[in-house]
Design an enzyme around this catalytic site. Structure first.
Site, PDB file in Angstrom:
ATOM      1  N   ALA A 119      28.963  43.679  73.457  1.00 18.16           N
ATOM      2  CA  ALA A 119      28.887  43.007  74.761  1.00 18.16           C
ATOM      3  C   ALA A 119      29.207  44.030  75.845  1.00 18.16           C
ATOM      4  O   ALA A 119      29.689  45.130  75.540  1.00 18.16           O
ATOM      5  CB  ALA A 119      29.879  41.855  74.825  1.00 18.16           C
ATOM      6  N   LYS A 120      28.919  43.711  77.057  1.00 20.60           N
ATOM      7  CA  LYS A 120      29.314  44.572  78.183  1.00 20.60           C
ATOM      8  C   LYS A 120      29.203  43.734  79.449  1.00 20.60           C
ATOM      9  O   LYS A 120      28.442  42.766  79.488  1.00 20.60           O
ATOM     10  CB  LYS A 120      28.372  45.777  78.289  1.00 20.60           C
ATOM     11  CG  LYS A 120      28.976  46.956  78.982  1.00 20.60           C
ATOM     12  CD  LYS A 120      29.784  47.818  78.028  1.00 20.60           C
ATOM     13  CE  LYS A 120      30.334  49.054  78.673  1.00 20.60           C
ATOM     14  NZ  LYS A 120      30.864  49.983  77.659  1.00 20.60           N
ATOM     15  N   GLY A 121      29.925  44.141  80.489  1.00 23.61           N
ATOM     16  CA  GLY A 121      29.808  43.384  81.734  1.00 23.61           C
ATOM     17  C   GLY A 121      30.603  44.019  82.833  1.00 23.61           C
ATOM     18  O   GLY A 121      31.005  45.186  82.728  1.00 23.61           O
TER      19      GLY A 121
END
Ligand code: NAD
Length: 419
Positions: free
Chosen positions: A99-101
């Site tokens: 994931a990334k954000g």
């Protein structure tokens, strides 16, 4: 970034013989979240930002990846980095997905109170879709241990005491020993493995490093402690070089005071962009994406390039350097030490049992060197470079886990062709 990661994916997928539908399933994110964040500024005005979280894949475990605070954060960028996290966690074989954000803010323009307010607002919007068994954020560019502490505090308001909801926390809030230096340490273990294969030791090797932040400075310190000769270091303001080897503890002290490597005594001053052409056997890009491109790839003097940064080499530059016989240890292997110690932190949080520094270091060395061996073996079997092999390994592990979960479905990744 998105284009480069897709190219690398498809190149490995071609070698694995993946069908179009399998590629689509593996590339499409599991969930994409975009939220509006409005908080009151110190002067009473309203500040508005957009927060993103791309959860790419969870077939091998809860999703894992950093939060970046930067005006350029958007869905495409977060999506590319989220997919890289999926392959990276699989390459080092930790039980996570990717994931990334982040938030499209510039923290340099925010007060500490405003930064805390916007972080807490983000978690208020996200708390239902993150957590120790769902998605576990971590620090990335412009986010740090203090912010991770705020995240743990905010999340715990909804779910009770939950230190495993985020990693990279301060030690007094259940962070792990050895986390700060973990990425730099992992870089060193990968380099040692590559050198060992060529019958060389780290001691006496000449090394140049682009970026002297967390990763670059820790890699420099640890390699110098083992006899590596760091002959040049660049940051965004300039570079310093000394063919006899820079005194790294002194350079770190200078940088803490001056905010840059520039002005360091006992070294020749260079422009930041000159770092590639300084004669050195090893080059470590530890700053930004797209550091080596078609514009400067011919300047690279080093035989070994260890990608501490995410996405520092464009696909065209990669092909050129490999054709010149250079060894590139790709980001999804070389900088995986950070996520590996994040995994150790999560394990300690869940067991509520802390490890000492020595145990963290020992387990990290085992994980990184095993991952290097796994990638090298695949590279040898298929006669491909380490990046293709690392992507093949990551995609195979994720594809096999996905297939095992999809009842009645055929294999997403065909078994190996008699290799
Ligand atoms: P950081 O902000 O601590 O340091 C970045 C360094 O890069 C600084 O010294 C800065 O001056 C330098 N820099 C910026 N622009 C530059 C330019 N144009 N030329 C030369 N130097 C430049 O960041 P960090 O945590 O050390 O991360 C560095 C890279 O490693 C990033 O790509 C990050 O995504 C990646 N990474 C970090 C971790 C981690 O655990 N921190 C884990 C995996 C990957």
């Amino acid at each position: 970034m998105l284009v480069a990661t897709r190219k690398y994916f498809h190149s490995a997928a071609d070698l694995l013989g993946l069908e179009k539908s399998a590629r689509r399933i593996l590339l499409t994110p599991y969930r994409t979240v975009k939220v509006e964040l409005v908080v009151e500024g110190d002067n009473g005005s309203l500040l508005q930002f957009i927060g993103h979280r791309v959860q790419h894949d969870n077939s091998r475990g809860p999703m894992k990846g950093g939060l970046r605070y930067h005006p350029t954060v958007d869905e495409d960028h977060a999506g590319a980095l989220a997919a890289l996290m999926t392959w990276k966690t699989a390459v080092v074989d930790v039980p996570f997905g990717g994931a990334k954000g982040g938030i499209n803010c510039d923290p340099a323009t925010l007060s500490r109170r405003e930064l805390s307010a916007v972080t807490r607002e983000f978690i208020a919007h996200l708390h239902d879709v993150i957590g120790p068994n769902i998605d576990i954020p971590a620090p990335d560019i412009n986010t740090n241990t203090e912010i991770m502490g705020w995240i743990m505090d905010e999340y715990s308001k909804y779910s009770g005491f939950t230190p495993g909801c985020v990693t990279g926390k301060p030690l007094q809030l259940f962070g792990s020993e050895g986390r700060t230096e973990a990425t730099g340490r992992g870089v060193m273990y990968c380099l040692e493995s590559a050198l060992e294969r060529d019958g060389k030791a780290l001691a006496g090797r000449t090394i140049s490093i682009q970026g002297f932040g967390n990763v670059g400075s820790n890699a420099a310190r640890l390699m110098a402690e083992r006899g590596g000769k760091v002959v040049a270091v660049a940051d965004q303001y300039g570079a310093v070089a000394n063919p006899q080897g820079l005194d790294i503890p002194q350079l770190m002290a200078h940088t803490r005071k001056a905010g840059t490597v520039k002005g360091f005594a006992d070294a020749e001053a260079l422009a930041s962009a000159d770092i590639l052409s300084v004669p050195a056997e090893v080059f470590i890009p530890a700053a930004l994406e797209d550091a080596i491109t078609t514009d400067n790839m011919k300047q690279v003097t080093a035989q070994y390039i260890v990608e501490a940064a995410n996405g520092p080499t464009t696909p065209e530059a990669h092909e050129y350097l490999v054709s010149q016989g250079k060894v590139i240890i790709p980001d999804i292997l070389a900088n995986a030490g950070g996520v590996t110690v994040s995994y150790f932190e999560w394990v300690q949080n869940i067991q509520q049992f802390s490890w000492d520094y020595e145990r963290v270091v020992q387990e990290l060395e085992k994980k990184m060197k095993k991952a290097y061996r796994d990638v090298q073996r695949l590279a040898d079997d298929y006669e491909v470079d380490l990046r293709r092999a690392a992507f093949m390994l990551g995609i195979t592990r994720v594809g096999q886990a996905s297939s095992a979960r999809l009842q009645g479905a055929g294999a997403l990744v065909p078994s190996r062709r008699g290799k």
